[in-house]
Design a protein around this motif. Sequence first.
Motif, PDB file in Angstrom:
ATOM      1  N   LYS A  42       5.016   6.084  -7.283  1.00 25.79           N
ATOM      2  CA  LYS A  42       4.509   5.073  -7.858  1.00 25.79           C
ATOM      3  C   LYS A  42       4.640   3.816  -7.054  1.00 25.79           C
ATOM      4  CE  LYS A  42       3.270   7.445 -11.367  1.00 25.79           C
ATOM      5  NZ  LYS A  42       2.029   7.783 -11.184  1.00 25.79           N
ATOM      6  N   THR A  44       4.158  -0.367  -5.693  1.00 30.05           N
ATOM      7  CA  THR A  44       3.844  -1.510  -6.491  1.00 30.05           C
ATOM      8  C   THR A  44       2.641  -2.228  -5.936  1.00 30.05           C
ATOM      9  OG1 THR A  44       5.170  -2.753  -4.924  1.00 30.05           O
ATOM     10  CG2 THR A  44       6.336  -2.045  -6.603  1.00 30.05           C
ATOM     11  N   PRO A  45       2.007  -3.363  -6.480  1.00 25.87           N
ATOM     12  CA  PRO A  45       0.786  -3.779  -5.776  1.00 25.87           C
ATOM     13  C   PRO A  45       1.204  -4.276  -4.618  1.00 25.87           C
ATOM     14  CG  PRO A  45       1.054  -4.235  -8.229  1.00 25.87           C
ATOM     15  CD  PRO A  45       2.334  -3.626  -7.743  1.00 25.87           C
ATOM     16  N   GLU A  46       2.498  -4.897  -4.241  1.00 22.04           N
ATOM     17  CA  GLU A  46       2.713  -5.446  -3.097  1.00 22.04           C
ATOM     18  C   GLU A  46       3.002  -4.526  -1.860  1.00 22.04           C
ATOM     19  OE1 GLU A  46       4.747  -5.952  -5.913  1.00 22.04           O
ATOM     20  OE2 GLU A  46       3.738  -7.951  -6.103  1.00 22.04           O
ATOM     21  N   GLU A  47       3.360  -3.304  -2.442  1.00 27.97           N
ATOM     22  CA  GLU A  47       3.442  -2.159  -1.325  1.00 27.97           C
ATOM     23  C   GLU A  47       2.037  -1.759  -0.805  1.00 27.97           C
ATOM     24  OE1 GLU A  47       7.602  -0.035  -2.359  1.00 27.97           O
ATOM     25  OE2 GLU A  47       6.032   0.489  -3.786  1.00 27.97           O
ATOM     26  N   LYS A  48       1.024  -1.640  -1.901  1.00 29.91           N
ATOM     27  CA  LYS A  48      -0.091  -1.179  -1.693  1.00 29.91           C
ATOM     28  C   LYS A  48      -1.100  -2.094  -0.724  1.00 29.91           C
ATOM     29  CE  LYS A  48      -1.487   1.866  -5.509  1.00 29.91           C
ATOM     30  NZ  LYS A  48      -2.544   2.238  -6.416  1.00 29.91           N
ATOM     31  N   LYS A  49      -0.750  -3.378  -1.238  1.00 31.99           N
ATOM     32  CA  LYS A  49      -1.200  -4.467  -0.315  1.00 31.99           C
ATOM     33  C   LYS A  49      -0.855  -4.228   1.133  1.00 31.99           C
ATOM     34  CE  LYS A  49      -2.029  -9.265   0.077  1.00 31.99           C
ATOM     35  NZ  LYS A  49      -1.473 -10.723   0.039  1.00 31.99           N
ATOM     36  N   GLU A  89     -15.868   1.096  -5.017  1.00 38.11           N
ATOM     37  CA  GLU A  89     -14.946   1.452  -5.975  1.00 38.11           C
ATOM     38  C   GLU A  89     -14.894   3.129  -5.938  1.00 38.11           C
ATOM     39  OE1 GLU A  89     -14.165   1.108 -10.538  1.00 38.11           O
ATOM     40  OE2 GLU A  89     -14.801  -0.457  -9.785  1.00 38.11           O
ATOM     41  N   ASP A 110      -6.574   7.627   0.472  1.00 38.09           N
ATOM     42  CA  ASP A 110      -6.481   6.331  -0.067  1.00 38.09           C
ATOM     43  C   ASP A 110      -5.908   5.550   0.886  1.00 38.09           C
ATOM     44  OD1 ASP A 110      -6.377   3.945  -1.228  1.00 38.09           O
ATOM     45  OD2 ASP A 110      -5.164   4.856  -3.089  1.00 38.09           O
ATOM     46  N   GLU A 112      -4.912   2.510   0.735  1.00 41.30           N
ATOM     47  CA  GLU A 112      -3.960   1.570  -0.053  1.00 41.30           C
ATOM     48  C   GLU A 112      -2.619   2.332  -0.220  1.00 41.30           C
ATOM     49  OE1 GLU A 112      -5.768  -0.127  -3.465  1.00 41.30           O
ATOM     50  OE2 GLU A 112      -7.251  -1.252  -2.279  1.00 41.30           O
ATOM     51  N   SER A 113      -2.781   3.672  -0.241  1.00 37.26           N
ATOM     52  CA  SER A 113      -1.492   4.533  -0.669  1.00 37.26           C
ATOM     53  C   SER A 113      -0.655   5.193   0.683  1.00 37.26           C
ATOM     54  CB  SER A 113      -1.646   5.562  -1.740  1.00 37.26           C
ATOM     55  OG  SER A 113      -2.495   4.881  -2.833  1.00 37.26           O
TER      56      SER A 113
END
Length: 146
Positions: A42, A44-49, A89, A110, A112-113
């Motif tokens: 999982k 975090t949004p910061e890690e994905k960014k 999307e 992905d 982002e991941s």
Amino acid sequence: MKVLFLLIFTLFFGQILFAQAAETGGLAEEFTRLEDYLRNQKLTPEEKKKIFETNVINSLRVTLARKVREPKKELKDLKFQDVKTERPEGTNNLYVKYKNFVISYSYSADPESYYISPFEEKVLEKPNGADLNAAHSDEKVVTPPK
């Protein structure tokens, strides 16, 4: 006698190697567990960014290094803030605009991941003074003779 010695020697060292593999679970099992862990972590949004921005900048550097005259000089100050991105999307496709370049990237996972490079890219360079809003037409304008 030599055959018997060779057979005993092989069995002895074979058991040692097998015991080490069984003790650690084997590299294949470790690889599978690590892959499962990384796939299901999982973020975090910061890690994905951060991952996304890194992927975009790295992809741009590789792509534009082949397109600009002096890559080291021109790409030295490349920052994510100077880049415009759009990701449809539900896809692993990405559209990137940087200066007069518009690039389409396709990723196998992905972006982002995972830290990943695109498997496909298409680079378009907008010519200076090009009017993209002008209608393209194959019809020739005929002016009547005077």
